[in-house]
Motif scaffolding. Structure first.
Motif, PDB file in Angstrom:
ATOM      1  N   ASP A 335       0.990  -1.373  -0.161  1.00 46.32           N
ATOM      2  CA  ASP A 335      -0.098   0.353   0.562  1.00 46.32           C
ATOM      3  C   ASP A 335       0.476   1.472   0.420  1.00 46.32           C
ATOM      4  OD1 ASP A 335      -3.263  -0.318  -0.091  1.00 46.32           O
ATOM      5  OD2 ASP A 335      -2.437  -1.012   1.850  1.00 46.32           O
ATOM      6  N   ILE A 336       0.933   2.355  -1.045  1.00 44.90           N
ATOM      7  CA  ILE A 336       1.433   3.304  -0.669  1.00 44.90           C
ATOM      8  C   ILE A 336       0.090   4.582  -0.614  1.00 44.90           C
ATOM      9  CG2 ILE A 336       2.647   5.504  -1.693  1.00 44.90           C
ATOM     10  CD1 ILE A 336       3.527   2.528  -3.741  1.00 44.90           C
ATOM     11  N   ARG A 337      -0.072   5.512   0.284  1.00 42.45           N
ATOM     12  CA  ARG A 337      -0.948   6.696   0.453  1.00 42.45           C
ATOM     13  C   ARG A 337       0.470   7.935   0.496  1.00 42.45           C
ATOM     14  NH1 ARG A 337      -0.514   2.368   3.501  1.00 42.45           N
ATOM     15  NH2 ARG A 337       1.141   2.842   4.617  1.00 42.45           N
ATOM     16  N   ALA A 338      -0.914   9.286   0.460  1.00 44.83           N
ATOM     17  CA  ALA A 338      -0.151  10.252  -0.085  1.00 44.83           C
ATOM     18  C   ALA A 338      -0.738  11.367   0.536  1.00 44.83           C
ATOM     19  CB  ALA A 338       0.608  10.504  -1.310  1.00 44.83           C
ATOM     20  N   GLN A 339      -0.332  12.588   0.908  1.00 47.78           N
ATOM     21  CA  GLN A 339      -1.353  13.438   1.385  1.00 47.78           C
ATOM     22  C   GLN A 339      -1.188  15.003   0.211  1.00 47.78           C
ATOM     23  OE1 GLN A 339      -3.888  13.850   3.305  1.00 47.78           O
ATOM     24  NE2 GLN A 339      -4.451  16.179   3.013  1.00 47.78           N
ATOM     25  N   LEU A 340      -1.254  14.896  -0.862  1.00 47.58           N
ATOM     26  CA  LEU A 340      -0.859  15.516  -2.549  1.00 47.58           C
ATOM     27  C   LEU A 340      -1.598  17.133  -1.697  1.00 47.58           C
ATOM     28  CD1 LEU A 340      -3.298  14.051  -5.016  1.00 47.58           C
ATOM     29  CD2 LEU A 340      -1.209  13.862  -4.654  1.00 47.58           C
ATOM     30  N   ASN A 341      -0.090  17.702  -2.380  1.00 48.28           N
ATOM     31  CA  ASN A 341      -0.105  19.002  -1.963  1.00 48.28           C
ATOM     32  C   ASN A 341      -1.631  20.212  -2.444  1.00 48.28           C
ATOM     33  OD1 ASN A 341       2.254  19.017  -1.335  1.00 48.28           O
ATOM     34  ND2 ASN A 341       3.983  19.217  -3.619  1.00 48.28           N
ATOM     35  N   PRO A 342      -2.036  21.027  -2.227  1.00 46.44           N
ATOM     36  CA  PRO A 342      -3.293  21.792  -2.866  1.00 46.44           C
ATOM     37  C   PRO A 342      -3.059  21.961  -4.321  1.00 46.44           C
ATOM     38  CG  PRO A 342      -2.384  22.869  -1.060  1.00 46.44           C
ATOM     39  CD  PRO A 342      -1.346  21.794  -1.324  1.00 46.44           C
ATOM     40  N   GLY A 343      -3.991  21.692  -4.694  1.00 46.04           N
ATOM     41  CA  GLY A 343      -3.782  21.926  -6.300  1.00 46.04           C
ATOM     42  C   GLY A 343      -3.831  21.108  -7.000  1.00 46.04           C
ATOM     43  N   VAL A 344      -3.618  20.075  -6.845  1.00 49.33           N
ATOM     44  CA  VAL A 344      -2.463  19.007  -7.653  1.00 49.33           C
ATOM     45  C   VAL A 344      -4.146  17.959  -8.356  1.00 49.33           C
ATOM     46  CG1 VAL A 344      -1.966  16.590  -7.806  1.00 49.33           C
ATOM     47  CG2 VAL A 344      -0.571  18.480  -6.536  1.00 49.33           C
ATOM     48  N   ASN A 345      -4.118  17.975  -9.481  1.00 51.77           N
ATOM     49  CA  ASN A 345      -5.154  17.746 -10.645  1.00 51.77           C
ATOM     50  C   ASN A 345      -5.432  16.769 -10.949  1.00 51.77           C
ATOM     51  OD1 ASN A 345      -4.133  17.991 -13.330  1.00 51.77           O
ATOM     52  ND2 ASN A 345      -4.987  20.126 -12.993  1.00 51.77           N
ATOM     53  N   ASP A 346      -6.168  15.981 -11.277  1.00 52.32           N
ATOM     54  CA  ASP A 346      -5.739  14.077 -11.552  1.00 52.32           C
ATOM     55  C   ASP A 346      -5.498  13.913 -12.573  1.00 52.32           C
ATOM     56  OD1 ASP A 346      -7.810  12.694  -9.392  1.00 52.32           O
ATOM     57  OD2 ASP A 346      -9.662  13.682 -10.342  1.00 52.32           O
ATOM     58  N   GLY A 380      -2.848  -0.420 -27.006  1.00 52.28           N
ATOM     59  CA  GLY A 380      -3.636  -0.074 -27.590  1.00 52.28           C
ATOM     60  C   GLY A 380      -4.372   0.568 -25.223  1.00 52.28           C
ATOM     61  N   TRP A 381      -5.707  -0.178 -25.274  1.00 51.13           N
ATOM     62  CA  TRP A 381      -5.880   0.091 -23.969  1.00 51.13           C
ATOM     63  C   TRP A 381      -5.299  -0.855 -22.785  1.00 51.13           C
ATOM     64  CZ3 TRP A 381     -10.983   3.162 -22.899  1.00 51.13           C
ATOM     65  CH2 TRP A 381     -10.572   4.009 -23.583  1.00 51.13           C
ATOM     66  N   TYR A 382      -4.671  -1.875 -23.544  1.00 51.45           N
ATOM     67  CA  TYR A 382      -3.687  -2.966 -22.243  1.00 51.45           C
ATOM     68  C   TYR A 382      -2.698  -2.751 -21.369  1.00 51.45           C
ATOM     69  CZ  TYR A 382      -0.660  -6.370 -20.729  1.00 51.45           C
ATOM     70  OH  TYR A 382       0.037  -6.255 -20.006  1.00 51.45           O
ATOM     71  N   ALA A 383      -2.721  -2.124 -20.726  1.00 47.91           N
ATOM     72  CA  ALA A 383      -1.960  -1.742 -19.057  1.00 47.91           C
ATOM     73  C   ALA A 383      -2.231  -0.096 -19.770  1.00 47.91           C
ATOM     74  CB  ALA A 383      -0.977  -2.157 -19.502  1.00 47.91           C
ATOM     75  N   GLY A 384      -3.701   0.147 -20.028  1.00 49.73           N
ATOM     76  CA  GLY A 384      -3.592   1.776 -19.946  1.00 49.73           C
ATOM     77  C   GLY A 384      -4.182   2.140 -18.882  1.00 49.73           C
ATOM     78  N   ALA A 385      -4.399   3.254 -17.933  1.00 54.38           N
ATOM     79  CA  ALA A 385      -5.527   3.248 -17.032  1.00 54.38           C
ATOM     80  C   ALA A 385      -6.901   3.508 -17.323  1.00 54.38           C
ATOM     81  CB  ALA A 385      -4.640   4.952 -16.929  1.00 54.38           C
ATOM     82  N   CYS A 386      -8.006   3.078 -17.047  1.00 55.67           N
ATOM     83  CA  CYS A 386      -9.104   3.271 -16.146  1.00 55.67           C
ATOM     84  C   CYS A 386      -9.847   3.429 -15.434  1.00 55.67           C
ATOM     85  CB  CYS A 386     -10.066   2.060 -17.385  1.00 55.67           C
ATOM     86  SG  CYS A 386      -9.805   1.772 -19.310  1.00 55.67           S
ATOM     87  N   GLY A 387     -11.153   4.595 -15.579  1.00 54.48           N
ATOM     88  CA  GLY A 387     -11.191   5.055 -14.715  1.00 54.48           C
ATOM     89  C   GLY A 387     -12.442   6.549 -15.064  1.00 54.48           C
ATOM     90  N   TYR A 388     -13.027   6.926 -13.399  1.00 51.61           N
ATOM     91  CA  TYR A 388     -13.690   8.236 -13.882  1.00 51.61           C
ATOM     92  C   TYR A 388     -12.737   9.115 -12.587  1.00 51.61           C
ATOM     93  CZ  TYR A 388     -15.309   7.005  -9.067  1.00 51.61           C
ATOM     94  OH  TYR A 388     -15.209   7.090  -7.446  1.00 51.61           O
ATOM     95  N   LEU A 389     -13.617  10.161 -13.378  1.00 50.98           N
ATOM     96  CA  LEU A 389     -12.835  11.780 -12.223  1.00 50.98           C
ATOM     97  C   LEU A 389     -13.648  12.929 -11.771  1.00 50.98           C
ATOM     98  CD1 LEU A 389     -11.711  12.237 -16.609  1.00 50.98           C
ATOM     99  CD2 LEU A 389      -9.228  12.026 -13.675  1.00 50.98           C
ATOM    100  N   ASN A 390     -14.162  13.236 -11.063  1.00 55.51           N
ATOM    101  CA  ASN A 390     -14.638  14.263 -10.170  1.00 55.51           C
ATOM    102  C   ASN A 390     -13.617  15.332  -9.358  1.00 55.51           C
ATOM    103  OD1 ASN A 390     -15.056  13.668  -7.763  1.00 55.51           O
ATOM    104  ND2 ASN A 390     -17.472  13.019  -7.944  1.00 55.51           N
ATOM    105  N   LYS A 391     -14.519  16.588  -9.513  1.00 55.12           N
ATOM    106  CA  LYS A 391     -14.039  17.360  -8.919  1.00 55.12           C
ATOM    107  C   LYS A 391     -13.819  16.841  -7.666  1.00 55.12           C
ATOM    108  CE  LYS A 391     -16.081  21.674  -9.883  1.00 55.12           C
ATOM    109  NZ  LYS A 391     -16.357  22.688 -10.524  1.00 55.12           N
ATOM    110  N   TYR A 392     -14.294  15.942  -6.571  1.00 57.51           N
ATOM    111  CA  TYR A 392     -13.841  15.528  -5.675  1.00 57.51           C
ATOM    112  C   TYR A 392     -13.444  14.633  -5.236  1.00 57.51           C
ATOM    113  CZ  TYR A 392     -15.620  19.616  -4.417  1.00 57.51           C
ATOM    114  OH  TYR A 392     -16.174  21.158  -4.391  1.00 57.51           O
ATOM    115  N   GLU A 393     -13.057  13.348  -5.398  1.00 60.37           N
ATOM    116  CA  GLU A 393     -12.725  11.363  -6.162  1.00 60.37           C
ATOM    117  C   GLU A 393     -12.624  11.818  -7.700  1.00 60.37           C
ATOM    118  OE1 GLU A 393     -15.154   8.988  -4.367  1.00 60.37           O
ATOM    119  OE2 GLU A 393     -17.188   9.647  -5.655  1.00 60.37           O
ATOM    120  N   SER A 394     -11.610  10.386  -7.325  1.00 65.24           N
ATOM    121  CA  SER A 394     -11.498  10.148  -8.905  1.00 65.24           C
ATOM    122  C   SER A 394     -10.717   8.659  -8.423  1.00 65.24           C
ATOM    123  CB  SER A 394     -10.592  10.702  -9.966  1.00 65.24           C
ATOM    124  OG  SER A 394      -9.804  11.707  -9.096  1.00 65.24           O
TER     125      SER A 394
END
Ligand SMILES: C=C(O[C@@H]1C=C(C(=O)O)C=C[C@H]1O)C(=O)O
Ligand SMILES: [Mg+2]
Length: 445
Positions: A335-346, A380-394
């Motif tokens: 497991d790896i956890r981080a507290q991001l700097n303010p303003g870091v975007n997805d 192609g998309w194999y080993a790419g990254a798939c998911g979702y983004l929104n303002k507060y969580e992604s």
């Protein structure tokens, strides 16, 4: 659902807010089997997503906004586009679903592109036990009348879920592996050559296994079976047109972000499951003690911690790996956890983290260069990254344990981290082990 189809009228949608992108929601009071619901819809794109913890599940159809980067893509431009799109709404529930290809500097699959994100027209979401239906409206590109007409049409086309046909096996006519074993052996030897390995300590080599089949497979039925046999994974699928669908049952999280709190992981190092509990335990202990596998995992941990450093106030990673069990294989996991700097975007996170040395290699550019030049097929998309983004969580998963379904052909993908001490035969067998679950669903043997 009839409540919602009655409600969209220009006044209701635009008078309460200045937002250009709006989501209307109604609760659905009965449980809906989401994959079966998705399989019975006739609209495209069709998207499915279930998080590894099973708390969130989404089936989505159609689109209110489509960002497709087919030919070339500038990472900074991608981040800018997302930032301006995000500014069109204040609603924290609005999500963009999509993915980025493994290597965005080269050609990718048609329709999927080097990156593609959509705001779906309609989403059916399950959040724990609660179901809701969402309608997304985009008044930034269409006038209100046109947008509402299109939204109403999409609602009218919704179909009730049909039970999925029980699993059946496909008639396999041929299988082609690219690269085939002799070439694989050559590639593993090149990567483990001490001179090369000194500057490029890890390259994740992969293979596509193309199954020629004589039946039309419903990708959603395949995904539903896969989900049933691999609980400990993300499950997702993207189908932009009737003929092609990309589905995945991936154990690997790229990241999950809630506000400034980030969770990621190093998942690398593999062995099989035992036939009984004692044997399983013994294999797990061997994996924990094995230096080649520990090295595979350690390189991923170190790299992730390094790239997160400049983006974070604090990064914290497990010192020792734990065992992560799947149906046919077990992995090393930190497991790896981080507290991001303010303003870091997805997008900054996506581009910094992906591809990790779990699917690319180390150093990233050198490993990617080797893969691009030598692997001999298009990931192609194999080993790419798939998911979702929104303002507060992604949340993004790494699209391994994945398949691209096309008419008459199923493409299955598998890779293995090649480091000093890797044996070509053993790594080839590791690819086979990674395909065991999906192969057992598709083929009688
Ligand atoms: C690349 C894949 O898996 C990766 C490689 C692993 C390994 O070599 O031990 C383990 C998990 C993933 O990091 C894949 O499944 O396609
Ligand atoms: Mg391995």
């Amino acid at each position: 659902m009839s409540d919602l189809s009655a409600s969209p009228c220009p006044e209701a949608a635009t008078s309460q807010t200045q937002d250009k992108v709006i989501q209307l929601r109604v609760e659905v009071d009965t449980a809906v089997p989401l994959i079966a619901w998705l399989a019975s819809q006739q609209q495209y794109p069709r998207v499915y997503w279930q998080g590894r913890d099973k708390k969130q599940e989404v089936a989505a159809v159609g689109c209110a906004k489509d960002f497709l980067f087919q030919d070339n893509i500038d990472d900074e431009r991608l981040a800018e586009i997302y930032q301006s799109q995000k500014a069109l709404s204040t609603d924290p529930s609005i999500r963009y679903y999509g993915g980025i290809a493994f290597d965005r500097s080269i050609e990718s699959w048609p329709e999927f592109g080097r990156a593609r994100f959509i705001l779906p027209r309609i989403e059916l979401r399950r959040s724990s036990e609660l179901f809701s239906l969402m309608l997304n409206l985009n008044f930034a590109d269409n006038d209100a009348t046109t947008e509402l007409q299109q939204a109403t049409d999409a609602l009218k086309q919704l179909m009730p879920p049909r039970p999925l046909v029980p699993p059946y096996k496909v008639g396999l006519m041929a299988r082609h592996d690219k690269p085939a074993y002799p070439r694989w052996e050559e590639l593993v030897r090149q990567v483990t050559d001490p001179e090369f390995n000194q500057t490029v300590p890890k390259v994740v080599l992969s293979r596509v296994s193309q199954l020629e089949v004589n039946e039309v497979m419903d990708p959603w039925m395949v995904l539903a079976c896969w989900q049933g046999r691999n609980q400990n994974s993300f499950q997702f699928g993207f189908q932009f047109s009737p003929d092609r669908a990309f589905i995945s049952c991936s154990p690997e999280r790229l990241f999950q972000r809630q506000d400034r709190e980030l969770h990621t992981e190093a998942l690398a190092g593999t062995t099989v499951r035992g036939l009984n509990q004692d044997e399983d335990e013994m294999l797990a202990n061997q994996l924990l003690d094995d230096s080649k596998n520990s090295h595979e995992n350690q390189l991923v941990r170190e790299h992730i911690v390094d790239v997160l450093g400049p983006l974070s106030e604090k990064v914290d990673a497990d010192d020792t790996p734990k065992i992560f069990k799947l149906t046919h294989i077990q992995h090393l996991h930190r497991d790896i956890r981080a507290q991001l700097n303010p303003g870091v975007n997805d997008f900054q996170l996506l581009l910094a983290l992906h591809p990790t040395p779990a699917v690319g290699g180390l150093p990233r550019q050198e490993a990617m260069h080797f893969i691009r030049g030598q692997e001999g097929y298009l990931r192609g998309w194999y080993a790419g990254a798939c998911g979702y983004l929104n303002k507060y969580e992604s949340e993004f998963s790494v699209a391994i344990r994945s398949a691209l379904l096309e008419p008459g052909r199923i493409n299955l993908y598998a890779g293995a981290g090649i480091v000093a001490g890797s044996d070509p035969r053993a790594e080839w067998q590791e690819l086979e082990n990674k395909l065991a679950t999906i192969i057992s669903i598709l083929i009688d043997f």
